[in-house]
Write an enzyme that holds these catalytic residues in place. Structure first.
Site, mmCIF file in Angstrom:
data_model
loop_
_atom_site.group_PDB
_atom_site.id
_atom_site.type_symbol
_atom_site.label_atom_id
_atom_site.label_comp_id
_atom_site.label_asym_id
_atom_site.label_seq_id
_atom_site.Cartn_x
_atom_site.Cartn_y
_atom_site.Cartn_z
ATOM 1 N N PHE A 230 0.788 -1.437 0.073
ATOM 2 C CA PHE A 230 -0.094 0.188 -0.100
ATOM 3 C C PHE A 230 0.916 1.200 0.185
ATOM 4 C CE2 PHE A 230 -2.138 2.888 3.416
ATOM 5 C CZ PHE A 230 -2.792 3.533 2.464
ATOM 6 N N ILE A 231 1.784 1.410 1.070
ATOM 7 C CA ILE A 231 2.552 2.713 1.194
ATOM 8 C C ILE A 231 3.512 2.671 -0.033
ATOM 9 C CG2 ILE A 231 3.837 4.203 2.704
ATOM 10 C CD1 ILE A 231 2.132 2.920 5.092
ATOM 11 N N ILE B 282 13.071 -10.719 2.021
ATOM 12 C CA ILE B 282 14.075 -10.408 2.759
ATOM 13 C C ILE B 282 14.500 -11.069 3.844
ATOM 14 C CG2 ILE B 282 13.559 -7.653 2.472
ATOM 15 C CD1 ILE B 282 12.005 -7.668 5.231
ATOM 16 N N THR C 45 5.964 2.559 12.487
ATOM 17 C CA THR C 45 4.878 2.824 12.992
ATOM 18 C C THR C 45 4.631 3.669 14.248
ATOM 19 O OG1 THR C 45 2.680 1.763 13.548
ATOM 20 C CG2 THR C 45 4.407 0.345 13.612
ATOM 21 N N ASP C 46 3.767 4.348 14.678
ATOM 22 C CA ASP C 46 3.255 4.862 16.148
ATOM 23 C C ASP C 46 3.167 3.875 16.903
ATOM 24 O OD1 ASP C 46 0.901 4.416 15.022
ATOM 25 O OD2 ASP C 46 0.111 6.393 15.571
ATOM 26 N N GLU C 47 2.770 2.715 16.503
ATOM 27 C CA GLU C 47 2.214 1.677 17.361
ATOM 28 C C GLU C 47 3.126 1.157 18.250
ATOM 29 O OE1 GLU C 47 -0.387 -1.259 15.626
ATOM 30 O OE2 GLU C 47 -0.991 0.075 14.004
ATOM 31 N N TYR D 185 2.714 -7.475 16.114
ATOM 32 C CA TYR D 185 2.812 -6.572 15.054
ATOM 33 C C TYR D 185 3.911 -5.531 15.651
ATOM 34 C CZ TYR D 185 2.512 -2.618 11.903
ATOM 35 O OH TYR D 185 3.057 -1.506 11.403
ATOM 36 N N LYS E 132 7.710 -4.578 15.120
ATOM 37 C CA LYS E 132 8.267 -3.299 14.587
ATOM 38 C C LYS E 132 9.232 -2.411 15.613
ATOM 39 C CE LYS E 132 7.517 -1.605 11.169
ATOM 40 N NZ LYS E 132 8.198 -1.616 9.584
ATOM 41 N N ASN F 264 -1.922 5.925 11.364
ATOM 42 C CA ASN F 264 -2.861 4.982 10.450
ATOM 43 C C ASN F 264 -2.736 5.946 9.043
ATOM 44 O OD1 ASN F 264 -3.441 4.042 13.132
ATOM 45 N ND2 ASN F 264 -4.735 2.915 11.716
ATOM 46 N N ASN F 265 -2.263 5.297 8.047
ATOM 47 C CA ASN F 265 -2.618 5.742 6.638
ATOM 48 C C ASN F 265 -3.745 5.380 6.148
ATOM 49 O OD1 ASN F 265 0.814 5.809 5.070
ATOM 50 N ND2 ASN F 265 0.039 6.086 7.241
ATOM 51 N N LEU G 201 -9.334 -1.379 8.215
ATOM 52 C CA LEU G 201 -10.395 -0.649 8.508
ATOM 53 C C LEU G 201 -11.501 -0.049 7.283
ATOM 54 C CD1 LEU G 201 -12.810 -0.215 10.777
ATOM 55 C CD2 LEU G 201 -11.556 1.987 10.771
ATOM 56 N N ASN H 292 -13.275 5.124 16.214
ATOM 57 C CA ASN H 292 -13.699 4.521 15.166
ATOM 58 C C ASN H 292 -15.281 4.525 14.610
ATOM 59 O OD1 ASN H 292 -11.204 3.221 14.975
ATOM 60 N ND2 ASN H 292 -11.516 1.391 16.181
ATOM 61 N N ASP I 99 -14.047 -7.949 20.612
ATOM 62 C CA ASP I 99 -13.178 -6.840 20.583
ATOM 63 C C ASP I 99 -11.690 -7.766 20.180
ATOM 64 O OD1 ASP I 99 -11.939 -4.377 20.525
ATOM 65 O OD2 ASP I 99 -11.993 -4.129 22.696
#
Ligand code: NAD
Ligand code: TYD
Length: 354
Positions: A16-17, A65, A135-137, A160, A164, A189-190, A200, A259, A290
């Site tokens: 995607f990015i 990789i 990522t900010d996560e 995940y 990262k 989130n992009n 989402l 959300n 959830d």
């Protein structure tokens, strides 16, 4: 081939990015030669890159990789000037069901690239750069107030984000231990065209169009900061060229949405565009169990990037959402191919014949 100013490896360019970064770089910098390395997992789709695949400064290489020998040979052969590393397993839900794939690609894969870069730049790292896209996560989950800054301690809480975070630490370790020239960014989130419909926004756009249930995790109370993918690609361009070595930069849209509020906004836009009475698709809302360990809130302070490099988001959220919805509605075939797995045949047809 005529002499190019720089030879840059971009990993994960069929995702995607990566798609947006590849298109930006090959068009904006005709004097750079760009090699896109991608394994083409379920998330990699070369169809995204059709309009640039024949440009003289672009080349695609299929590879993993995680395969150290392959990576060493690739670096030895091309002796890249720069690396922009985006390849990753990127979906939190998949990391909950299969963490090992995330450890392999996100951690081992990143170390293979770092090691290979270290070897080819051992005697001369002048002008070389390894750019790690993160990522900010990695910062964990915020309560109702506060923002992640570059100084916020890492506190990853999903497989995940933990994978990262590990890769970020290793990138920093290679800088401090071996002097590898690195820079890094942590983005929120992009959203935008070409996002795989497990995330989402594309999932819900597709489901609303097809009158399918919208699986809202928990009560829909979680908050994310949303940034248009083109603005992330621009940030990557600026940081690649002007970021300070050894630094990380937070990238965010200053655009927090709970959300459920975002989903209702999406329903309103789609009902309008699909000619339905606005609010009709609210009946598709389906509150489901959830996500395990679901981070409550992410919010980014990107003032370092804004103040140092003059970056700011250029697409406001209303416009960005409209154009994203339009793109998915106009590209029904892309969505059909992606959801049926048809796109994976594209590689065989397009590349095996060469
Ligand atoms: P994506 O899942 O859409 O794409 C990942 C790409 O990496 C795919 O093309 C895939 O084929 C490739 N890939 C996966 N494993 C590989 C391997 N072992 N070897 C070579 N290629 C492999 O991901 P994305 O959303 O485009 O994210 C790109 C990067 O940006 C990731 O590092 C992600 O952590 C980071 N990021 C994403 C977001 C977001 O909102 N999507 C936000 C911040 C940071
Ligand atoms: P997602 O797009 O998976 O990104 P991330 O988990 O990296 O933030 O999810 C965005 C938010 O939407 C997150 O809080 C989880 C929630 N979500 C749902 O409620 N239902 C869904 O089907 C998906 C995929 C996500």
């Amino acid at each position: 081939m005529e002499k190019m100013d720089k030879l840059i490896l971009i990993t994960g360019g069929a995702g995607f990015i990566g798609t947006h970064v590849i298109k930006l770089f090959v068009r904006k910098y005709p004097n750079y030669r760009i090699i896109n390395l991608d394994k083409l997992t379920y998330a990699g789709n070369l169809e995204n890159l059709r309009d640039v695949e024949n440009l003289p400064n672009y080349e695609f290489v299929r590879g993993d990789i995680v395969d150290k020998d392959f990576i060493d040979r690739l670096f030895e052969k091309h002796r890249f000037d720069g690396v922009i590393h985006l390849a990753a397993e990127s979906h939190v839900d998949r990391s909950i069901s299969n963490p090992l794939e995330f450890i392999n690609t996100n951690i081992v894969g990143t170390v293979n690239l770092l090691n290979a870069a270290r070897q080819i730049w051992a005697n001369d790292s002048e002008g070389k750069l390894f750019y790690h896209v993160s990522t900010d996560e990695v910062y964990g989950s915020l309560g109702e107030t506060g923002y992640f800054t570059e100084e916020t301690s890492y506190d990853p809480r999903s497989p995940y984000s933990a994978s990262k975070a590990s890769s970020d630490h290793l990138v920093n370790a290679f800088h401090h231990t071996y002097g590898l020239p690195i820079v890094m960014s942590n983005c929120s989130n992009n959203y935008g065209p070409y996002q795989f419909p497990e995330k989402l926004l594309p999932l819900f756009i597709n489901n609303i169009r097809n009158n399918k249930a919208l699986p809202v995790y928990g009560k829909g109370e979680n908050v994310r900061d949303w940034l248009y993918v083109g603005d992330h690609a621009n940030a990557i361009d600026m940081i690649y060229h002007n970021g300070r070595l050894g630094n990380n930069y937070n990238v965010g849209g200053n655009n927090e949405w709970q959300n459920i509020m975002l989903i209702k906004k999406l329903i309103e836009i789609l009902d309008r565009k699909l000619g339905r009475e606005v609010g009709t698709s609210l009946n598709l809302l389906s509150y489901v169990k959830d996500r395990a360990g679901h981070d409550l809130r992410y919010a980014i302070d990107s003032s370092k990037l804004q103040n140092e490099l003059g970056w700011e988001p250029s697409v406001n959220f209303e416009q960005g959402l409209e154009l994203t919805v339009d793109w998915y509605l106009d590209n029904e075939e892309w969505m059909r191919n992606v959801t049926s797995g048809e796109y994976q045949k594209y590689y065989e047809i397009q590349y095996m014949k060469r």
